[in-house]
Design an enzyme around this catalytic site. Sequence first.
Site, short mmCIF file in Angstrom:
data_model
loop_
_atom_site.label_atom_id
_atom_site.label_comp_id
_atom_site.label_asym_id
_atom_site.label_seq_id
_atom_site.Cartn_x
_atom_site.Cartn_y
_atom_site.Cartn_z
CG HIS A 293 -17.75 15.62 -9.28
ND1 HIS A 293 -18.18 16.32 -8.18
CD2 HIS A 293 -18.36 14.41 -9.19
CE1 HIS A 293 -19.00 15.57 -7.47
NE2 HIS A 293 -19.12 14.40 -8.05
CG ASP B 177 -21.84 19.60 -4.42
OD1 ASP B 177 -22.80 20.05 -5.06
OD2 ASP B 177 -21.56 19.96 -3.26
#
Length: 434
Positions: free
Chosen positions: A406, A410
């Site tokens: 992450h 995204d």
Amino acid sequence: MPKMGESITEGTIINWLVNEGDSFDEGDILCEVATDKVDNEVPAPASGRMLEHVKSAQEVVPIGDVIAILELSNKKNKSSPPSGEMPKGQRGTKQKPSKNEENIVHPSAPKNTIKKKPKQASSFTVNKNIFISPLVESMAKAHHISYEELSRIPGTGKEGRLRKSDVITYIEEGRPFKFAQPVPEVSGFQVPDLTFDKGTGKIVKMDRMRQMIADHMVFSASTAPHVTAYVEADLTEMVQWRNANKVAFKEKYNEKLTFTPLFVEAVARAIQDFPMINSSLDGENIIVKEEINIGMATALPSGNLIVPVVKNADKKDLKALAENTNELVGKARDNKLKGDDTKGSTFTISNVGTFGSLMGTPIINQPEAAILATGIIKKRAEVMEREDGDSIEVRHMMYLSLSFDHRIVDGYLAGSFLKRVADNMEQFDTKRKF
């Protein structure tokens, strides 16, 4: 700026410990200076008062340049003017001090005037605003210590600053915080430090490969913030086409037609549509790979895991993919993989369905940005929407799970890529020839 070594030509003022207008005693630390070879605390040669900081904190200053103007009492400094007066020719102005005055660490000052009060860290925390001196940075690079790991090392310098000795001690202790995670400071109830009973039984020593796998997995889990997304794919058309053509494929090419090359093909096509998923993180830079090399997590006879790589998967047809995957899997099972067979992966697939798992949450194969797990293909009754109405049919369904880093991927990119992989599998061309 005092001289701190034969080859040192400049130093960085880390911070000022005595503010302008403040008084100090002989031996008090005026400022901290960092160079590429040594970190120094600069002591006051005598008691006095700080008149002006000529150079600011974090400023790089050549050796011999003026960094501050002091007003020294005649108690401890024989060279200072009587009654606190400035020397003739300097009254009313701030002239450049003489060479001896520039070098605040006066040659006649006793060595024991440097007061060292190390601040011991009582618990492991992360210092997000840590200042990394050039010396500490060069040591870290030499031992492959990341800035994140440096922030975990307790510093004994002013305000927790890292010293050379802190890094040396940390390395000698075996880098205990290499894979550690910070424990947030919380108020109220604290979880006690428990000693768990690990039980008794047969002791099986981890072999070298298992130890390397363990280190790699812990490193990946502690370095990359893992998030996992899931989709469900209807593989009915793909399954039926493969079942109908696997015998003919074997007869024509003398190669088994498994689902692996079909999965690799679908993933490679999706990566072409979403190239950012085919990337790695290097500090503050994202490296988007030009080649699409698909790693296949494969179990060895010993139970260990290895990842042979299909190079340039996007440029190979189904025949070449089948040959490549079959060859690599065969080498893995016979322990005949060479070094080049396991290098250069840019994205990895882990087929957990081989072992009957419905789905999985795989750990990213560093330094990649994501890893895909394919679950077992299972027949289920599904509601199908048709032009003449809904119907319940038996379909071949499979769960896909994508674990992604992450920091650089995204939810939108991960979800879009995963959906594209599923679409490529579902919209399989049942009329394709080979």
